[in-house]
Design a protein around this motif. Structure first.
Motif, PDB file in Angstrom:
ATOM      1  N   UNK A  63       0.851  -1.189   0.000  1.00 32.46           N
ATOM      2  CA  UNK A  63       0.000   0.000   0.000  1.00 32.46           C
ATOM      3  C   UNK A  63       0.886   1.238   0.000  1.00 32.46           C
ATOM      4  N   UNK A  64       0.384   2.340  -0.546  1.00 29.97           N
ATOM      5  CA  UNK A  64       1.204   3.553  -0.564  1.00 29.97           C
ATOM      6  C   UNK A  64       1.457   4.105   0.835  1.00 29.97           C
TER       7      UNK A  64
ATOM      8  N   UNK B 229      12.434   5.851  -5.110  1.00 27.98           N
ATOM      9  CA  UNK B 229      11.834   4.599  -5.561  1.00 27.98           C
ATOM     10  C   UNK B 229      10.348   4.527  -5.252  1.00 27.98           C
ATOM     11  N   UNK B 230       9.964   4.972  -4.060  1.00 31.65           N
ATOM     12  CA  UNK B 230       8.547   4.976  -3.692  1.00 31.65           C
ATOM     13  C   UNK B 230       7.755   5.894  -4.619  1.00 31.65           C
ATOM     14  N   UNK B 231       8.307   7.062  -4.899  1.00 37.76           N
ATOM     15  CA  UNK B 231       7.624   8.009  -5.782  1.00 37.76           C
ATOM     16  C   UNK B 231       7.530   7.437  -7.190  1.00 37.76           C
ATOM     17  N   UNK B 232       8.619   6.890  -7.686  1.00 31.73           N
ATOM     18  CA  UNK B 232       8.662   6.333  -9.049  1.00 31.73           C
ATOM     19  C   UNK B 232       7.642   5.212  -9.235  1.00 31.73           C
ATOM     20  N   UNK B 233       7.415   4.419  -8.195  1.00 31.86           N
ATOM     21  CA  UNK B 233       6.489   3.280  -8.284  1.00 31.86           C
ATOM     22  C   UNK B 233       5.092   3.615  -7.756  1.00 31.86           C
TER      23      UNK B 233
ATOM     24  N   UNK C 116      -1.558   5.530 -12.544  1.00 36.80           N
ATOM     25  CA  UNK C 116      -1.952   6.732 -11.810  1.00 36.80           C
ATOM     26  C   UNK C 116      -1.616   6.618 -10.328  1.00 36.80           C
ATOM     27  N   UNK C 117      -1.028   7.685  -9.821  1.00 37.96           N
ATOM     28  CA  UNK C 117      -0.700   7.727  -8.401  1.00 37.96           C
ATOM     29  C   UNK C 117      -1.901   8.152  -7.577  1.00 37.96           C
TER      30      UNK C 117
ATOM     31  N   UNK D  15       4.045   4.645  -4.912  1.00 39.88           N
ATOM     32  CA  UNK D  15       3.772   4.092  -3.593  1.00 39.88           C
ATOM     33  C   UNK D  15       3.746   5.177  -2.525  1.00 39.88           C
ATOM     34  N   UNK D  16       3.356   6.378  -2.947  1.00 40.22           N
ATOM     35  CA  UNK D  16       3.199   7.500  -2.032  1.00 40.22           C
ATOM     36  C   UNK D  16       1.780   8.020  -2.183  1.00 40.22           C
TER      37      UNK D  16
END
Length: 165
Positions: free
Chosen positions: A45-46, A84-88, A133-134, A90-91
């Motif tokens: 989860x983000x 990495x979290x931002x790229x995937x 989509x984030x 996950x934020x």
């Protein structure tokens, strides 16, 4: 609160705009949702993070850099982990105060020069329309949000309505 968490998790892509009058509790609801999502967070989860939009220099900083910066500042994480979290995607940014980005005349109507808020709407629409989509949560006074949608269309951003939920 359990209903808003369930509702938020059912939205695809994960995006919620919380609007209301001044003092209606938009920021409180968004913060409570952030805490509930954090408490019930599963692996994958983000990661939720609150970001006052007044901190965002929309002219010099893309959304991805803002997210990465806030993760490193708030959690003292290494830059590589945050990137990495931002790229995937996950934020989960909980973006508070879209209506506070630009000065508003005493009439309550938006100024045609609400350039920072329009830039935010454009960046968030691009963020939500990407292939992966984030997620996001945004707070704004109802009247300001509706006016920004019209202003965004007036300046040629045809994606302005995408954040309407």
């Amino acid at each position: 609160m359990p209903r808003i968490v369930t509702y938020y998790r059912s939205i695809q892509p994960l995006g919620l705009v919380v609007t209301g009058a001044a003092g209606a509790g938009k920021a409180v609801l968004a913060l409570e949702l952030l805490l509930a999502l954090t408490d019930g967070r599963n692996e994958g989860d983000p990661v939720s993070i609150r970001i006052p939009l007044s901190l965002w220099d929309t002219e010099r900083q893309p959304l991805s850099e803002l997210l990465q910066q806030r993760l490193t500042e708030a959690y003292d994480w290494p830059v590589e982990l945050a990137a990495g979290l931002v790229r995937h995607h996950l934020v989960l940014p909980v973006l508070d105060g879209l209506d506070e980005m630009d000065p508003w005349p005493s009439t309550g109507s938006p100024d045609a020069e609400a350039t920072r808020a329009i830039a935010v709407v454009s960046a968030l629409n691009a963020y939500q329309q990407s292939r992966d989509a984030g997620p996001l949560i945004l707070t704004c006074r109802t009247r300001h949000y509706e006016a920004l949608a019209v202003l965004s269309l007036d300046v040629g951003d045809t994606r302005a309505g995408c954040l309407n939920r």
